[in-house]
Structures are given as C-alpha cells and as structure tokens.
Design an enzyme around this catalytic site. Sequence first.
Site, PDB file in Angstrom:
ATOM      1  N   SER A   9       0.829  -1.203   0.000  1.00 51.95           N
ATOM      2  CA  SER A   9       0.000   0.000   0.000  1.00 51.95           C
ATOM      3  C   SER A   9       0.861   1.250   0.000  1.00 51.95           C
ATOM      4  CB  SER A   9      -0.914   0.006   1.224  1.00 51.95           C
ATOM      5  OG  SER A   9      -1.621   1.228   1.294  1.00 51.95           O
ATOM      6  N   HIS A  34      -0.883  -0.870  -4.311  1.00 49.53           N
ATOM      7  CA  HIS A  34      -2.244  -0.507  -3.900  1.00 49.53           C
ATOM      8  C   HIS A  34      -2.274   0.980  -3.573  1.00 49.53           C
ATOM      9  CE1 HIS A  34      -6.221  -1.586  -2.267  1.00 49.53           C
ATOM     10  NE2 HIS A  34      -5.989  -0.645  -1.359  1.00 49.53           N
ATOM     11  N   ASP A  36      -4.515   3.965  -2.249  1.00 50.62           N
ATOM     12  CA  ASP A  36      -5.732   4.353  -1.536  1.00 50.62           C
ATOM     13  C   ASP A  36      -6.050   5.822  -1.779  1.00 50.62           C
ATOM     14  OD1 ASP A  36      -6.554   1.974  -0.089  1.00 50.62           O
ATOM     15  OD2 ASP A  36      -4.719   2.205   1.078  1.00 50.62           O
ATOM     16  N   MET A  38      -8.576   8.655  -0.684  1.00 47.65           N
ATOM     17  CA  MET A  38      -9.573   8.984   0.342  1.00 47.65           C
ATOM     18  C   MET A  38     -10.016  10.430   0.177  1.00 47.65           C
ATOM     19  SD  MET A  38      -7.817   7.263   3.707  1.00 47.65           S
ATOM     20  CE  MET A  38      -7.110   5.615   3.677  1.00 47.65           C
ATOM     21  N   HIS A  67      -7.759   2.229  -5.287  1.00 52.57           N
ATOM     22  CA  HIS A  67      -8.870   1.916  -4.389  1.00 52.57           C
ATOM     23  C   HIS A  67      -9.553   3.218  -4.000  1.00 52.57           C
ATOM     24  CE1 HIS A  67     -10.034   0.316  -0.103  1.00 52.57           C
ATOM     25  NE2 HIS A  67     -11.087   0.527  -0.865  1.00 52.57           N
ATOM     26  N   MET A  69     -11.809   5.149  -2.003  1.00 53.17           N
ATOM     27  CA  MET A  69     -12.599   5.265  -0.772  1.00 53.17           C
ATOM     28  C   MET A  69     -13.248   6.649  -0.786  1.00 53.17           C
ATOM     29  SD  MET A  69     -10.444   3.293   2.179  1.00 53.17           S
ATOM     30  CE  MET A  69      -8.778   3.414   1.570  1.00 53.17           C
ATOM     31  N   MET A 138     -12.433  -5.520   3.021  1.00 49.19           N
ATOM     32  CA  MET A 138     -11.803  -4.700   4.057  1.00 49.19           C
ATOM     33  C   MET A 138     -11.879  -5.469   5.381  1.00 49.19           C
ATOM     34  SD  MET A 138     -10.673  -1.965   2.589  1.00 49.19           S
ATOM     35  CE  MET A 138     -10.187  -1.142   4.104  1.00 49.19           C
ATOM     36  N   GLY A 143     -10.193   3.957   6.700  1.00 44.64           N
ATOM     37  CA  GLY A 143      -9.970   5.352   7.032  1.00 44.64           C
ATOM     38  C   GLY A 143      -9.191   5.612   8.295  1.00 44.64           C
ATOM     39  N   GLY A 146      -3.618   1.640  11.959  1.00 45.21           N
ATOM     40  CA  GLY A 146      -3.252   0.960  13.189  1.00 45.21           C
ATOM     41  C   GLY A 146      -4.311   0.056  13.781  1.00 45.21           C
ATOM     42  N   ASP A 176      -7.549  -6.250   2.668  1.00 40.72           N
ATOM     43  CA  ASP A 176      -6.872  -4.999   3.017  1.00 40.72           C
ATOM     44  C   ASP A 176      -7.212  -4.618   4.450  1.00 40.72           C
ATOM     45  OD1 ASP A 176      -5.739  -2.500   3.145  1.00 40.72           O
ATOM     46  OD2 ASP A 176      -7.048  -1.573   1.653  1.00 40.72           O
ATOM     47  N   GLY A 177      -6.174  -4.546   5.296  1.00 39.55           N
ATOM     48  CA  GLY A 177      -6.372  -4.044   6.646  1.00 39.55           C
ATOM     49  C   GLY A 177      -5.852  -4.966   7.727  1.00 39.55           C
ATOM     50  N   GLY A 198       0.631  -2.455   4.226  1.00 39.27           N
ATOM     51  CA  GLY A 198       1.271  -1.155   4.210  1.00 39.27           C
ATOM     52  C   GLY A 198       2.477  -1.090   5.118  1.00 39.27           C
TER      53      GLY A 198
END
Length: 209
Positions: A9, A34, A36, A38, A67, A69, A138, A143, A146, A176-177, A198
């Site tokens: 990511s 990837h 992202d 946002m 991606h 978002m 996801m 958004g 951590g 992802d996540g 990431g």
Amino acid sequence: MKLPALSPSLLSANFFDLGKDIAKIEASGAPFVHIDVMDGIFVPQITFGQPVVKSIRGKTDLIFDVHLMTEKPENQIDAFAECGADYITFHLESTVHTDRLISHIHELGKKAGIAIVPSTPVSALENILPLVDLVLVMTVNPGFGGQKLIPYCLDKVRDLVSLKMKNGYKYLVSVDGGVNEKTLKSVLDAGTEVVVSGSAFFSGSLGWK
C-alpha cells in the site's frame, strides 16, 4: 501472475522519497501497488489524487490498483483511468449505480474491482460477482490506521473463494487491513489471492516469501 500476490500500500510509503519506495516494491517481486484514494467524506482522511498517480505511472510497470474510498466514485473513474490505473476498485456502499460503474470501467479498458467494508455481507455482491475482476474485503474499518484485523472478515474471504470455484467466476479475492507478520498466515489460509499490506511491508516485518 503467480498467486497469492502481494500488493504493498502506497499509503505507508515515504512521500519524501516515493521513488525509492516504488523501487522497494519492485525489488520485492510484488506485481501490484495498492493506491488508496480517500476523500474526507466516505472516510475521514484525505490522501492523494490523480497527479500523484500520473507522476509515478511513467516510472514503473507495477499494476496500479486504485482503491477509491470516495463518495460518488463515478466522478473519479475517468480521471484515474486516464492517469494510469490498471484496476479501479470502488466501494459497494458508496454508490447506487454499481452495475453501471463496472461496465464503464470495462469500457475504459480497465479492470473493475468492488470493495466492501466489514459490516457488508458477501450476499450483497451476489448479482455483480460474475462481472468484476477483483473483490476487496476490508478487514478493518476503512480510514483509520493501526487497527487490528477483524477475524470474521476472513469468513467472507472463504465464502468468496467458494463461490468463485463453484461458479467459475474470474475475480481475484483481495484483503486490506491489519495484515502483518501475526495475521498473514490466517489471511493466506482463508484463500486470499491479493494481500494488501502497508506498514508491515515497508518496515520489513511482514515476512512475505
């Protein structure tokens, strides 16, 4: 393409020296990057837009999975296709016109991906699974950085793999996540084909082989 595949990511890259981190992705053998996007509405944060994607497109042959978002992704698809996206993935929850957008992405000569947040069931994708090239599960609420991987989301991965095999669908199943050295095995064991990572990737702690 050899599966499972890694998709680092860009959100966790060093933007002071983005070229160096793109080179690190290439050196790892990962076929994807990837990206992202946002908008501060669909998710609280704002990241980057078309100029960043365009600036790196001419410097690498990596597959760009953009991606979105964003709310109203239909307003962004043409621009990201033009600046070099290979896959354009948008959220089922972000628009009413899912079928139309998938068709439009294909008309632009790009691969179409659909993403779902943790609270959205696989059953909501039933009618469009034959149409898409990638399904992004996801495994955290998008958004926020951590977060820990939500275990029940891996059941959705298993369901998507089962539906793919049963019906002969062609989509890739992506996660992802919260993917790190502790969760990677469970993610792969569930049948994930494209693993987004990431901070664990860029820190060197992911343990990808």
